[in-house]
Design a protein around this motif. Sequence first.
Motif, PDB file in Angstrom:
ATOM      1  N   LYS A 169       0.863  -1.303   0.089  1.00 48.57           N
ATOM      2  CA  LYS A 169      -0.096  -0.555  -0.522  1.00 48.57           C
ATOM      3  C   LYS A 169       0.850   0.898   0.473  1.00 48.57           C
ATOM      4  CE  LYS A 169      -3.853  -3.038   2.887  1.00 48.57           C
ATOM      5  NZ  LYS A 169      -4.354  -2.772   1.860  1.00 48.57           N
ATOM      6  N   GLU A 170       2.399   1.238  -0.060  1.00 46.92           N
ATOM      7  CA  GLU A 170       3.359   2.528   0.207  1.00 46.92           C
ATOM      8  C   GLU A 170       3.333   3.056   0.870  1.00 46.92           C
ATOM      9  OE1 GLU A 170       2.145   4.436  -3.505  1.00 46.92           O
ATOM     10  OE2 GLU A 170       3.427   3.024  -5.416  1.00 46.92           O
ATOM     11  N   VAL A 171       3.073   2.234   2.423  1.00 48.74           N
ATOM     12  CA  VAL A 171       3.046   3.090   2.911  1.00 48.74           C
ATOM     13  C   VAL A 171       4.565   3.861   4.369  1.00 48.74           C
ATOM     14  CG1 VAL A 171       2.772   2.419   5.460  1.00 48.74           C
ATOM     15  CG2 VAL A 171       0.870   2.112   4.572  1.00 48.74           C
ATOM     16  N   PHE A 172       5.349   2.645   3.744  1.00 47.32           N
ATOM     17  CA  PHE A 172       7.039   3.013   3.941  1.00 47.32           C
ATOM     18  C   PHE A 172       7.300   3.509   2.677  1.00 47.32           C
ATOM     19  CE2 PHE A 172       6.621  -1.937   5.456  1.00 47.32           C
ATOM     20  CZ  PHE A 172       6.760  -0.671   6.404  1.00 47.32           C
ATOM     21  N   LYS A 173       7.014   3.785   1.699  1.00 47.45           N
ATOM     22  CA  LYS A 173       6.980   4.836   0.747  1.00 47.45           C
ATOM     23  C   LYS A 173       7.166   6.278   1.161  1.00 47.45           C
ATOM     24  CE  LYS A 173       6.653   5.871  -3.725  1.00 47.45           C
ATOM     25  NZ  LYS A 173       6.125   6.217  -5.538  1.00 47.45           N
ATOM     26  N   MET A 174       5.813   6.175   1.154  1.00 48.08           N
ATOM     27  CA  MET A 174       4.862   7.643   1.880  1.00 48.08           C
ATOM     28  C   MET A 174       5.971   8.200   3.090  1.00 48.08           C
ATOM     29  SD  MET A 174       3.267   8.177  -0.324  1.00 48.08           S
ATOM     30  CE  MET A 174       2.843  10.153   0.295  1.00 48.08           C
ATOM     31  N   PHE A 209       4.353  14.145  13.147  1.00 44.05           N
ATOM     32  CA  PHE A 209       5.320  12.913  12.523  1.00 44.05           C
ATOM     33  C   PHE A 209       3.742  11.574  12.623  1.00 44.05           C
ATOM     34  CE2 PHE A 209       7.707   8.675  11.986  1.00 44.05           C
ATOM     35  CZ  PHE A 209       7.206   8.409  10.912  1.00 44.05           C
ATOM     36  N   PRO A 210       3.174  11.577  13.718  1.00 46.75           N
ATOM     37  CA  PRO A 210       1.844  11.066  13.799  1.00 46.75           C
ATOM     38  C   PRO A 210       0.594  11.416  13.566  1.00 46.75           C
ATOM     39  CG  PRO A 210       2.790  11.294  16.326  1.00 46.75           C
ATOM     40  CD  PRO A 210       3.768  12.428  15.197  1.00 46.75           C
ATOM     41  N   LEU A 211       0.496  12.824  12.850  1.00 43.26           N
ATOM     42  CA  LEU A 211      -1.142  13.101  11.996  1.00 43.26           C
ATOM     43  C   LEU A 211      -0.254  12.974  10.580  1.00 43.26           C
ATOM     44  CD1 LEU A 211      -1.240  16.646  14.124  1.00 43.26           C
ATOM     45  CD2 LEU A 211      -2.414  14.870  14.100  1.00 43.26           C
ATOM     46  N   TYR A 212       0.939  12.651  10.311  1.00 40.06           N
ATOM     47  CA  TYR A 212       1.045  12.072   9.116  1.00 40.06           C
ATOM     48  C   TYR A 212       0.718  11.315   8.783  1.00 40.06           C
ATOM     49  CZ  TYR A 212       3.182  11.545   4.936  1.00 40.06           C
ATOM     50  OH  TYR A 212       4.013  11.117   3.482  1.00 40.06           O
ATOM     51  N   ILE A 213       1.458  10.096   9.905  1.00 42.06           N
ATOM     52  CA  ILE A 213       0.357   8.317   9.412  1.00 42.06           C
ATOM     53  C   ILE A 213      -1.074   8.369   9.970  1.00 42.06           C
ATOM     54  CG2 ILE A 213       0.126   6.334  11.178  1.00 42.06           C
ATOM     55  CD1 ILE A 213       3.835   7.322  11.650  1.00 42.06           C
ATOM     56  N   LYS A 237      -6.130   8.067   6.479  1.00 39.57           N
ATOM     57  CA  LYS A 237      -7.596   8.743   6.028  1.00 39.57           C
ATOM     58  C   LYS A 237      -6.957   8.461   4.554  1.00 39.57           C
ATOM     59  CE  LYS A 237     -10.583  11.936   7.164  1.00 39.57           C
ATOM     60  NZ  LYS A 237     -11.082  13.009   7.988  1.00 39.57           N
ATOM     61  N   PHE A 238      -6.659   9.127   3.509  1.00 44.59           N
ATOM     62  CA  PHE A 238      -6.473  10.094   2.530  1.00 44.59           C
ATOM     63  C   PHE A 238      -5.407   8.754   1.990  1.00 44.59           C
ATOM     64  CE2 PHE A 238      -6.706  13.807   5.312  1.00 44.59           C
ATOM     65  CZ  PHE A 238      -8.042  14.062   4.649  1.00 44.59           C
ATOM     66  N   ARG A 239      -5.373   7.875   1.861  1.00 47.81           N
ATOM     67  CA  ARG A 239      -4.462   6.718   0.936  1.00 47.81           C
ATOM     68  C   ARG A 239      -5.403   5.175   1.590  1.00 47.81           C
ATOM     69  NH1 ARG A 239      -0.174   8.141  -2.362  1.00 47.81           N
ATOM     70  NH2 ARG A 239       0.490   5.650  -2.951  1.00 47.81           N
ATOM     71  N   VAL A 240      -4.603   4.876   2.236  1.00 50.13           N
ATOM     72  CA  VAL A 240      -4.795   3.295   2.366  1.00 50.13           C
ATOM     73  C   VAL A 240      -6.679   3.298   3.271  1.00 50.13           C
ATOM     74  CG1 VAL A 240      -4.521   2.115   4.616  1.00 50.13           C
ATOM     75  CG2 VAL A 240      -2.911   2.844   4.247  1.00 50.13           C
ATOM     76  N   ALA A 241      -7.334   3.824   3.184  1.00 54.43           N
ATOM     77  CA  ALA A 241      -8.065   3.874   3.545  1.00 54.43           C
ATOM     78  C   ALA A 241      -9.656   3.968   1.994  1.00 54.43           C
ATOM     79  CB  ALA A 241      -9.375   4.538   4.590  1.00 54.43           C
ATOM     80  N   PRO A 242      -9.412   4.531   1.565  1.00 56.76           N
ATOM     81  CA  PRO A 242      -9.981   4.831   0.299  1.00 56.76           C
ATOM     82  C   PRO A 242      -9.323   3.376  -0.952  1.00 56.76           C
ATOM     83  CG  PRO A 242      -8.756   6.773   0.692  1.00 56.76           C
ATOM     84  CD  PRO A 242      -8.191   6.133   1.308  1.00 56.76           C
TER      85      PRO A 242
END
Length: 655
Positions: A13-18, A58-62, A67-72
């Motif tokens: 899901k490209e979490v690590f990339k972000m 940093f936590p807000l970014y995660i 909310k805007f990348r993984v959930a969609p």
Amino acid sequence: MKLKSFFKQCHEKEVFKMLSIYIVSSWVILQVLSITWQPLGLPQKSVAFLIIVLLLCFPLYIFFLWKFRVAPLHKTETEIDERERKKRTTFQKMYFSALGIITSLCVIAVFLIVKRNFSQSSTDIFPKVIKSDKIAVLKFGNNTGDPKYDIVSKMASDWITHGITENDVAQVITQDQINEYRSILKGRNIEEDERTIVKEYLKPSKIISGNFYLKNGNLLFQGMLTDGKTNKTNISFKPTECAAENPLNCIEELNESITGYFITEDQKKLMLQETPPKYEAYKYLLEAKYSNDNEAYIELLNKSIAADSTYFEPKVLRVAHYYNLGEFKTADSLLKQIKPDSYSNKRQLNLLNMYKALLKGENRTVYKTILKEYEIAPFDLQTNKTAMVVALQYVNRPEDVEAIYKTVAMDSMNLQNCSDCTIRIYVKAYADIELGKYNSAIQLMENTQKEVEATLLNRPLTIAYIRAGKGEELDQFLRKIAIIAASAEVQELYLQAGKEYLLKGQKEKANEYLNKVINAEKGTAAPKILADAFFYKEEYQKAQRILKDVYGQEPKNTDVLVKLAISNQKREKVADAEKNLRTLEGLRADHQFGEIDYAIAQYNAAINNEPELYKHLLKAVANGHLYHWKFFKNDPQFKKYNKTKAFEEVMNFWK
């Protein structure tokens, strides 16, 4: 869900990339700000502020990443079975659990940063370097047309400096410091406008300046306060007039106007000198400060005191002079004659307490008092250097040296014109060595020696090479020294190398260097150096023969006497060894700072008498014995014991 599967989905899901984009971007921003905060005129703690912001974001970014990348991504896949739904639910739980852990770590990190940088503890060892904005006090302009009044220019700026510092108004950049920077800055014209030097390098918030001229046979002084950035005049002080033969009356009156601007009029004066000294006395003192000759220096101090018997500063400087020469009895006698102007004059009392502590070997008090002087003048090279030396050699706090060293920026210094700069590098290098930062010490010294031929650094560089395990670099360095240096200096470095390898337990390597001393051409090694080489090789018969001759010439040399005692004891000449020890005890006197007890501890180390060894080491350090490159844990004679808890107690005695 297993952790491996969780990481796999995060990757898909490209979490690590972000996350990596955020981390790398933050790192780049931090690097840029760490270089540019000073030129941009930002506060010194700007980098700390940015780190706090980035950690909290940093936590807000995660969260927003979810909310805007993984959930969609989840919502786009409409047809999923129960197993896949359970898998997603488990992933979501693990994601937010990780978010909770990261949030906790970020909050803890922010708390530690805030506590370290923005809270003030009463137990903090270092005083605040920046109590308030810096004020530069420039030399007053002599508009009389008569060169004999040039000395008055300097007197005016010095006296105003005293008023500001002693009333705790701010840190002051003095004319002496401006002149020093102007003379040692690389590539600068010595005649360059001092205001440019002040604004570009020292960056005060305010500048005090002025001038004086003759009016009907009297001197008329004018002073002003300008903004350090804009040069806009904040205030012009009321002109003061006095007789030409007594300019200090004008200076004192102007000084009161200036300090009164910064503090309340009824605040008690805490000046170094509560009343102005006589003109001649002040003149002799200034001449002494610019003298490079010891005899001329002390003669001028004596003249200053003779011209004004109430003048405090030359009396203290005279005590310091004799202390630095090792004439402790003279220094102690002169110190006892000094009385403060009043017992409410903080700086006078602090200076007197410092020298009393120095002469008693009370090193903890010495450190506390020099830090108070450092707080007043952290940018003064002499004060800064002294604080570094006391931290390292008097109280064994090498970890404190770096903060003091960094107060004065060295990047623009011309080391060839600044002996104090080289000494500061010398002390910093030894502090790094004591902390095990060998590569840092080596880099600092090598860079220095590229600019200036600093023989002072040869010994610490030798030590650092060996402790860092850089044998090839050491040999290359010593080959160079053997070509360019005097034979006596080369032999001392060979002896030092031998002792260092003994400390590392490499006896064969140590003997290689000790043999270089022993096999040197006759007459090139001093008898004491040659005796030490035999002593550390444990060839005690040869060492004893040379030591006996040296002792005949230096009967009060405790190092020679104790090594003679050890050599006799090792050769089973017990009666001779005991005679040497009795002679050593007979040398006890005032102001030896633990010298005799240290020597007796060395003897007890040689005979493996641990209780007596530690007892005398503690007595030595309690009486003010210095921690140095050749003492305590740096002394091969204590190699068997320097890792013990009892020895650690000796090293931490003043902490």
